[in-house]
Scaffold this active site. Structure first.
Site, PDB file in Angstrom:
ATOM      1  N   PRO A 287       3.460 -10.741   7.077  1.00 57.95           N
ATOM      2  CG  PRO A 287       2.254  -8.375   7.704  1.00 57.95           C
ATOM      3  CD  PRO A 287       3.161  -9.561   7.096  1.00 57.95           C
TER       4      PRO A 287
ATOM      5  CD  GLN B 206       0.454  -5.674   8.937  1.00 54.41           C
ATOM      6  OE1 GLN B 206      -0.315  -6.467   9.452  1.00 54.41           O
ATOM      7  NE2 GLN B 206       1.367  -5.529   7.567  1.00 54.41           N
TER       8      GLN B 206
ATOM      9  CE1 TYR C 211      -8.726  -5.049   7.357  1.00 58.07           C
ATOM     10  CE2 TYR C 211      -6.097  -4.379   6.063  1.00 58.07           C
ATOM     11  CZ  TYR C 211      -7.714  -5.793   6.695  1.00 58.07           C
ATOM     12  OH  TYR C 211      -7.989  -7.021   5.946  1.00 58.07           O
TER      13      TYR C 211
ATOM     14  NE  ARG D 213       1.766  -4.706   3.811  1.00 54.96           N
ATOM     15  CZ  ARG D 213       2.024  -5.646   3.464  1.00 54.96           C
ATOM     16  NH1 ARG D 213       0.499  -6.385   3.427  1.00 54.96           N
ATOM     17  NH2 ARG D 213       2.847  -6.907   3.257  1.00 54.96           N
TER      18      ARG D 213
ATOM     19  CG  LEU E 281       1.567 -13.684  -7.601  1.00 52.78           C
ATOM     20  CD1 LEU E 281       0.156 -13.574  -8.763  1.00 52.78           C
ATOM     21  CD2 LEU E 281       1.603 -14.630  -7.155  1.00 52.78           C
TER      22      LEU E 281
ATOM     23  NE  ARG F 228      -1.986 -15.520  -1.370  1.00 58.50           N
ATOM     24  CZ  ARG F 228      -2.645 -14.923  -1.961  1.00 58.50           C
ATOM     25  NH1 ARG F 228      -3.783 -15.410  -2.596  1.00 58.50           N
ATOM     26  NH2 ARG F 228      -2.286 -13.401  -2.046  1.00 58.50           N
TER      27      ARG F 228
END
Length: 387
Positions: free
Chosen positions: A29, A105, A192, A240, A314, A337
């Site tokens: 996401p 999500q 969150y 998650r 990563l 990314r």
């Protein structure tokens, strides 16, 4: 185009309940901050469409708010109203047409609501008179503890607020099913709302929703039960987690292992293993992030609980992703990314791993032309171009 047998774990299918992912690559996401009044725009169609066309086995839509006061920024999208379903159906259909499994999500920003976007420097959103429901869009949390320096002090949630949030997650899950998503993930990490109830750094309540480990887990477990009751039995449910806060006296990996053992019997099918978001850095000793720096979390959760896990953080190279799966550290690898940099990463990875599926990562028409070019110019290499 006939399917060819793969020789790499990265391109092997994975069955979660009645859903079969065509490969182990997940488009994580990624917030786009392009929504308007919670509604998706053409930008989201483009963003999710190119990820789907690029060959990822599962594409997860960005964190989608379950209620208005759970929106993090002005550009967040949501599923708190019935009229938000139809525009999402268009996106879901496009993703399915591209051959991927569409996922979503669901999240609630909690005390991280009403903020500027990362590109704007984060921080609290200045009061804007043109936002009609400004006063109702109040950051909430388990306790009156800000998410960071300079951020708003959240409203401590009442028992009524807590019940409303549980119901909001369930209602949004029902709408997600009507929109056609096949995988649902609950965001219980990154500071969150659901994560903030788990962490003793954010949750200092003295009632049944705070204090002990059991009490701090109560909200997430209640949400999972409510969601699983409305989310179709044949469709997988993921969670998650920030598997560690990375701060003294915070949530730990051992806490996550104990929690996952409670989540699995409630119908959770896989754990998306991330870290941080409450305070400080999840990295030991303030070290810089390195390739696959969170893979050990997915490995530890999988080994201790038997849960299927998703590794994130990563993951960049094809050989790296294949090694994670082949070693048994995780069942899925998620990229973010790197897929912005190259949405066709799955195809590129297949080329680099010399996988039999080759260009089949892409849609049929795109694969046809690349296969034809390869057949007619077998020695074509980027370095052979001459001015």
């Amino acid at each position: 185009m006939a399917h060819r047998e793969t020789q790499n774990q990265l391109f092997s299918p994975l069955q979660l309940r009645d859903v079969v992912l065509k490969n182990r690559i997940v488009a994580a996401p990624m917030w786009q901050y392009q929504g308007r009044h919670g509604q998706v725009q053409d930008w989201h169609l483009m963003h999710l469409g190119r990820l789907a066309a690029g060959g990822s086995g599962l594409v997860l839509q960005e964190g989608t708010g379950v209620e208005r006061r759970g929106a993090g920024t002005l550009g967040d999208i949501g599923l708190w109203q019935d009229d938000m379903v139809a525009p999402l159906q268009r996106i879901v259909q496009l993703m399915r047409d591209c051959g991927t499994t569409p996922g979503i999500q669901l999240m609630h920003a909690g005390r991280k609501a009403r903020q500027l976007t990362p590109a704007q420097g984060r921080g609290p959103l200045p009061c804007q008179p043109d936002i009609a429901d400004w006063d109702a869009w109040t950051p909430m949390g388990p306790s009156a503890i800000p998410a960071g320096k300079g951020l708003e002090t959240p409203l401590p949630m009442s028992l009524q607020h807590i019940q409303q949030v549980v119901e909001a997650f369930a209602a949004a899950a029902g709408r997600a099913a009507r929109a056609g998503y096949q995988v649902l993930e609950l965001h219980a990490g990154h500071g969150y709302l659901l994560h903030s109830f788990l962490s003793p750094l954010a949750n200092q309540r003295g009632d049944a929703w705070g204090g002990s480990f059991d009490n701090r887990c109560r909200l997430l477990l209640s949400v999972v039960e409510a969601v699983r009751a409305v989310w179709p039995a044949g469709l997988p449910l993921l969670v998650r987690l920030s598997c560690t806060d990375g701060a003294p006296d915070g949530w730990t990996l051992e806490d996550s292992i104990a929690l996952v053992k409670r989540l699995l019997p409630l119908g959770v099918d896989a754990i998306d293993c991330s870290s941080g978001g409450i305070a400080g850095s999840p990295l030991r000793g303030g070290a810089l992030a390195t390739y696959g720096y969170q893979v050990e979390l997915a490995s530890a959760i999988k080994a201790a609980t038997g849960a299927r896990t998703m590794a994130v953080g990563l993951i960049v190279h094809a050989q790296q992703a294949e090694a994670i799966l082949r070693s048994g550290d995780a069942d899925l690898v998620a990229l973010a990314r790197e897929l912005i940099y190259n949405p066709n990463w799955p195809m590129d990875a297949a080329q680099k791993l010399q996988d039999a599926q080759d260009f089949q990562m892409l849609t049929r028409n795109e694969a046809f032309w690349l296969e034809r070019r390869k057949a007619t110019t077998p020695d074509l290499q980027p370095s052979t171009f001459v001015r």
